[in-house]
Design a protein around this motif. Structure first.
Motif: not given
Length: 210
Positions: A64-75, A95-102
């Motif tokens: 699930i964590q890897q799937a987050l990393h693999d999102l098209p705009h985050l990969k 799961i809830s997490i606040d991510l900085q927009d890279p």
């Protein structure tokens, strides 16, 4: 020391509030303002996942964590989360997490995972504060493994067996506060005689219970 603890408590409650137990992932379709990303490699079917605990399998949590990393705009980009995140064990888990927009470092967005999909749920309002600039609230997601949530959950479940009237554990939290040098997993257990907070280090090793 007492002053330091008060500062830590104040910051933690402000930046990482405890979700209410009644909160649950929505079964309706995402609104037009949300973006949903499916992860078929993580969950084969919603009906199958509904019957499972999100803490059942460590490998699934890492997927699930890897799937987050693999999102098209985050990969391929370095990801940082703000303050902390949590796991909610309800109907297959959330799961809830606040991510900085890279791509826009001044922006932070809440991402939620449920029913086999990551969703950009809403933008996070960042209050300007010279004492706590955004960079002081961020931590690299690479420093934490989602699978550790299962480790701390399993330990807490065993601890709860010795507590009179302990309620079922539904939440696992990770919190980080640079200003008071805090990086920890924690679980709150409500029992008949008192409530307990069990803390763990980044790797899921038990640190204490109070």
């Amino acid at each position: 020391m007492a002053s330091c603890k008060e500062v830590r408590r104040s910051i933690d409650e402000t930046l990482h509030p405890v979700p209410q137990k009644k909160q649950a992932p929505s079964n309706s379709n995402a609104s037009s303002s949300s973006t949903v990303f499916s992860s078929s490699t993580v969950i084969s079917s919603v009906s199958e996942e509904v019957s499972k605990s999100i803490f059942e399998n460590a490998a699934t949590l890492d997927s699930i964590q890897q799937a987050l990393h693999d999102l098209p705009h985050l990969k391929g980009k370095k990801l940082f989360f703000m303050a902390g995140f949590y796991f909610y064990d309800y109907r297959g888990g959330m799961i809830s997490i606040d991510l900085q927009d890279p791509d826009i470092p001044g922006n932070v967005d809440t991402y939620t995972y449920s029913n086999g999909a990551w969703e950009i749920q809403k933008p996070v309002k960042i209050a300007g504060n010279q004492h706590f600039p955004l960079e002081m609230l961020l931590m690299s997601l690479d420093e934490v493994k989602f699978s550790t949530a299962k480790k701390v959950y399993d330990i807490a479940v065993e601890k709860s067996k010795t507590m009179e009237g302990a309620e079922t554990i539904q939440f696992v939290y990770f919190s980080q506060i640079k200003t008071v040098h805090v990086k920890e997993w924690y679980i709150m257990i409500q029992a008949a005689r008192r409530n307990y907070r069990i803390t763990f280090d980044v790797n899921g090793n038990l640190r204490g219970m109070n």
